[in-house]
Design a protein around this motif. Structure first.
Motif, short mmCIF file in Angstrom:
data_model
loop_
_atom_site.label_atom_id
_atom_site.label_comp_id
_atom_site.label_asym_id
_atom_site.label_seq_id
_atom_site.Cartn_x
_atom_site.Cartn_y
_atom_site.Cartn_z
N GLU A 1 -2.05 3.55 -6.24
CA GLU A 1 -1.62 3.58 -4.96
C GLU A 1 -0.49 1.84 -4.71
O GLU A 1 -0.99 1.07 -5.06
N GLY A 2 0.15 2.22 -4.76
CA GLY A 2 1.32 1.09 -4.37
C GLY A 2 2.14 1.35 -5.95
O GLY A 2 2.19 1.58 -6.80
N ASP B 1 0.50 -1.28 -0.37
CA ASP B 1 0.45 -0.05 -0.28
C ASP B 1 1.08 1.46 -0.38
O ASP B 1 0.32 2.20 0.21
N ASP B 2 2.35 0.78 -0.78
CA ASP B 2 3.09 2.25 -0.34
C ASP B 2 2.37 3.41 -1.53
O ASP B 2 2.13 2.58 -2.47
N PRO B 3 2.21 4.17 -1.23
CA PRO B 3 2.73 5.04 -2.46
C PRO B 3 3.41 5.34 -3.58
O PRO B 3 2.83 5.32 -4.12
N ALA B 4 3.89 4.78 -4.10
CA ALA B 4 4.07 4.44 -5.59
C ALA B 4 5.86 3.98 -5.06
O ALA B 4 6.74 3.95 -3.73
N GLU B 5 5.85 2.35 -5.60
CA GLU B 5 7.34 1.74 -5.42
C GLU B 5 8.42 2.33 -6.31
O GLU B 5 7.85 2.41 -7.41
N THR C 1 7.76 1.84 -10.46
CA THR C 1 6.55 1.94 -10.51
C THR C 1 6.34 2.53 -11.30
O THR C 1 6.72 4.13 -11.77
N ASP C 2 5.74 1.95 -12.92
CA ASP C 2 5.34 3.57 -14.15
C ASP C 2 3.83 4.49 -14.19
O ASP C 2 3.12 3.64 -14.11
N ILE C 3 4.45 4.88 -13.27
CA ILE C 3 3.02 6.28 -12.96
C ILE C 3 2.40 6.32 -14.05
O ILE C 3 1.01 6.76 -13.73
N SER D 1 -4.06 -5.29 -16.75
CA SER D 1 -4.13 -4.86 -15.48
C SER D 1 -4.05 -4.45 -14.05
O SER D 1 -5.22 -6.34 -14.16
N ARG D 2 -4.07 -4.24 -13.11
CA ARG D 2 -3.90 -5.03 -11.99
C ARG D 2 -5.13 -3.80 -10.97
O ARG D 2 -5.13 -3.96 -9.71
N LEU D 3 -5.54 -3.27 -12.06
CA LEU D 3 -6.40 -1.92 -10.95
C LEU D 3 -7.24 -2.55 -10.38
O LEU D 3 -7.88 -3.87 -10.13
N MET D 4 -7.34 -1.69 -9.36
CA MET D 4 -8.71 -1.63 -8.22
C MET D 4 -9.74 -1.19 -8.41
O MET D 4 -9.58 -0.35 -8.48
N LEU D 5 -11.18 -0.89 -7.81
CA LEU D 5 -12.36 -0.67 -8.45
C LEU D 5 -12.97 -0.47 -7.29
O LEU D 5 -13.13 -1.88 -6.61
N ASP D 6 -13.78 0.30 -6.95
CA ASP D 6 -14.50 0.32 -5.49
C ASP D 6 -15.05 0.93 -5.78
O ASP D 6 -15.39 1.54 -6.28
#
Length: 168
Positions: free
Chosen positions: A49-50, A8-12, A15-17, A92-97
C-alpha cells in the motif's frame, strides 16, 4: 517537527514493488514463527500500500498481540521491521496490523482529527491532543490537512502529540 507525509496510493512512482513484496514475505514468515511459538491461530495477509508493505494477522482472538492501546502491536511491528532489516539490510517501513486493530483505530483517529479541526475553526484557538504513536499522529495529521488546517507534532516520545493550528 511535522511527521513525514505518507500516501495510501496503491503504488507510488519509483516504488520497488518486488522489494516491498520481499519485505512482506520476510515479515509474514517472522510473524508466522511467533504465532507458532505463542500457540496462536491466525491467517496472514500481505499487501503493498503506497510505499510500504502491509502484513495483517486475522482470525481467532488476538487481543494479547494487540495489548492495551496497541502497545504490544507496536512492539511486534518494530521486531518485525528489525527481522526484515536483518535479512535485507535496508530499513523497513512495514506496517503490521492484527485483528483489524489499526484499520479500526484509523477510523477513530480520522474522526478525532476532523473533530479537532472543526473545534479549532470555531474557536480560532490552538488545540493540543493527547500523546499518540507515530501511526496515530500520521492519521490525525492527514485528517487535519483534509479539513484545511495545519498540525504539527510536539514533545518527545512516548509523549509526542499533535497540535492543531487555526488557519493563517
Amino acid at each position: 517537527m511535522v511527521d513525514a507525509p505518507e500516501s495510501d496510493d496503491p503504488a507510488e512512482p519509483g516504488t520497488d514493488i518486488e522489494a516491498l513484496e520481499q519485505e512482506g514475505d520476510i515479515a509474514a514468515d517472522y510473524i508466522e514463527g511467533l504465532l507458532d511459538i505463542a500457540d496462536f491461530d491466525g491467517d496472514i495477509d500481505m499487501d503493498v500500500e503506497g510505499d510500504r508493505a502491509m502484513v495483517s494477522v486475522v482470525g481467532a482472538t488476538l487481543d494479547e498481540l494487540i495489548g492495551e492501546r496497541g502497545e504490544v502491536l507496536e512492539a511486534l511491528q518494530e521486531l518485525t521491521r528489525l527481522a526484515v532489516h536483518r535479512t535485507t539490510g535496508t530499513r523497513s517501513r512495514l506496517m503490521l496490523d492484527i485483528g483489524g486493530f489499526r484499520e479500526q483505530r484509523r477510523k477513530t483517529l480520522t474522526r478525532i482529527g476532523a473533530d479537532a479541526a472543526e473545534e479549532v475553526k470555531k474557536t480560532g484557538e490552538v488545540k493540543p491532543l493527547q500523546p499518540m504513536t507515530p501511526f496515530e499522529r500520521k492519521v490525525v495529521h492527514d485528517a487535519v490537512a483534509a479539513a484545511g488546517l495545519r498540525s504539527e507534532s510536539e514533545g518527545e516520545e512516548p509523549n509526542r502529540f499533535v497540535v492543531v493550528y487555526p488557519a493563517d
